[in-house]
Design an enzyme around this catalytic site. Sequence first.
Site, PDB file in Angstrom:
ATOM      1  N   TYR A   1       0.851  -1.187   0.000  1.00 13.40           N
ATOM      2  CA  TYR A   1       0.000   0.000   0.000  1.00 13.40           C
ATOM      3  C   TYR A   1       0.887   1.238   0.000  1.00 13.40           C
ATOM      4  O   TYR A   1       1.481   1.615   1.003  1.00 13.40           O
ATOM      5  CB  TYR A   1      -0.915   0.027   1.221  1.00 13.40           C
ATOM      6  CG  TYR A   1      -2.021  -1.009   1.219  1.00 13.40           C
ATOM      7  CD1 TYR A   1      -2.370  -1.717   0.070  1.00 13.40           C
ATOM      8  CD2 TYR A   1      -2.742  -1.275   2.379  1.00 13.40           C
ATOM      9  CE1 TYR A   1      -3.381  -2.655   0.073  1.00 13.40           C
ATOM     10  CE2 TYR A   1      -3.761  -2.213   2.396  1.00 13.40           C
ATOM     11  CZ  TYR A   1      -4.076  -2.908   1.251  1.00 13.40           C
ATOM     12  OH  TYR A   1      -5.086  -3.843   1.274  1.00 13.40           O
TER      13      TYR A   1
ATOM     14  N   ARG B   1     -16.566  -1.187  -1.912  1.00 13.08           N
ATOM     15  CA  ARG B   1     -15.763   0.022  -2.152  1.00 13.08           C
ATOM     16  C   ARG B   1     -16.593   1.299  -2.063  1.00 13.08           C
ATOM     17  O   ARG B   1     -16.419   2.225  -2.849  1.00 13.08           O
ATOM     18  CB  ARG B   1     -15.048  -0.077  -3.498  1.00 13.08           C
ATOM     19  CG  ARG B   1     -14.033  -1.216  -3.510  1.00 13.08           C
ATOM     20  CD  ARG B   1     -13.545  -1.573  -4.911  1.00 13.08           C
ATOM     21  NE  ARG B   1     -12.607  -2.681  -4.801  1.00 13.08           N
ATOM     22  CZ  ARG B   1     -12.957  -3.956  -4.682  1.00 13.08           C
ATOM     23  NH1 ARG B   1     -14.245  -4.273  -4.658  1.00 13.08           N
ATOM     24  NH2 ARG B   1     -12.056  -4.912  -4.574  1.00 13.08           N
ATOM     25  N   GLY B   2     -17.491   1.306  -1.085  1.00 12.38           N
ATOM     26  CA  GLY B   2     -18.258   2.501  -0.794  1.00 12.38           C
ATOM     27  C   GLY B   2     -19.606   2.601  -1.474  1.00 12.38           C
ATOM     28  O   GLY B   2     -20.449   3.403  -1.064  1.00 12.38           O
ATOM     29  N   PHE B   3     -19.837   1.789  -2.508  1.00 11.52           N
ATOM     30  CA  PHE B   3     -21.076   1.936  -3.272  1.00 11.52           C
ATOM     31  C   PHE B   3     -22.296   1.610  -2.418  1.00 11.52           C
ATOM     32  O   PHE B   3     -23.349   2.249  -2.527  1.00 11.52           O
ATOM     33  CB  PHE B   3     -21.049   1.033  -4.507  1.00 11.52           C
ATOM     34  CG  PHE B   3     -21.857   1.560  -5.663  1.00 11.52           C
ATOM     35  CD1 PHE B   3     -21.236   2.119  -6.763  1.00 11.52           C
ATOM     36  CD2 PHE B   3     -23.240   1.509  -5.650  1.00 11.52           C
ATOM     37  CE1 PHE B   3     -21.988   2.613  -7.837  1.00 11.52           C
ATOM     38  CE2 PHE B   3     -23.994   1.996  -6.704  1.00 11.52           C
ATOM     39  CZ  PHE B   3     -23.365   2.547  -7.803  1.00 11.52           C
TER      40      PHE B   3
ATOM     41  N   SER C   1     -22.758   2.196   0.583  1.00 11.41           N
ATOM     42  CA  SER C   1     -22.996   3.190   1.629  1.00 11.41           C
ATOM     43  C   SER C   1     -24.150   4.116   1.252  1.00 11.41           C
ATOM     44  O   SER C   1     -24.696   4.814   2.110  1.00 11.41           O
ATOM     45  CB  SER C   1     -21.741   4.034   1.861  1.00 11.41           C
ATOM     46  OG  SER C   1     -21.504   4.891   0.744  1.00 11.41           O
TER      47      SER C   1
END
Length: 330
Positions: free
Chosen positions: A56, A211-213, A215
Amino acid sequence: MINRKLGTNGPLVSAVGLGCMGMSGAYGQSDDTESIATIERALELGHNFLDTADYYRVGHNEELIAQAIKGKRDKAFLSVKTGQLVTPGPNKSMGPGPVSGHPDYLRNAVFYSLQRLKTDYIDLYTLARVDPNVPIEDTVGALADLVEKGVVRYIGLSEASAASIQKAASVHPITALQIEYSLWTRDIEAEVLPAIRELGIGLVAYAPLSRGFLSGEIRTPDDLKDSRVHIPRYQGENFYKNLELVEQIKTLAAEKGCTPAQLAIAWVLAQGDDIITIPGSKRISHLEENMAAENVQLTREDLESIETIMPAGIVSGTRYPERFLNALNQ
């Protein structure tokens, strides 16, 4: 705060952990000071499972965690992935390269992680992808040597096939499998999940919010200005088809008195007591929202309603671009 046992013979860890990848620029800009405060807040709340990887931003994420856990190492359970190489990209960026499960590479990589994390041991050391060019038995043998040396406590695999998991477990106990699992990504239910349960291996579910979708905060393609624009399920017609599903989940969450993110995380946790999940957060507000998901109790009727809206396979588009799919389920 709820703890769960990681695998049949593994340690107790927080049922909801913290995925730290986004703190190193994976999903747009991040602020180191805010990221460190977010990690510190997770530990204050008793959520000890911190997930990172040596690739990362080429070690940046590990160095960030080192600052956050200084003087608090005993409160943190460090999960580190390795074996994914990086290669230079445009504008001095670094992107995913080939994988390496070569024993010499792993023996070398772990000591760089220890230096960056400023610790003398890693709780869970996970092979990020299975290297098709190296027998998994050799790779796990090298990881077992690190356990013997005391620099690693538990061994994990990520995105591995049922066959590879079984071969790996014949060499040394595997404590956890880290793999994408969410309302939108349920591929593991056919073969992988039964295999790890038979072997007593815990599941670390990453990307529980896809990946946030899930939310509910992503409304238009313009809201995605980072690496997610390259993922098929967030492109073109797929985006709008999937947005319709999220709208239904938002309605259900409102009726339940929780946020869509909390509903999605609670669903993952409801799939078994052998599952923990690591939603990514780089802000305290999102962290606290996600951690509160463990207090959302889903009834049988709730689960049936969710299944009606989002049965397995309903999502449009794949979870990775085609060029990355070959590295999965090896």
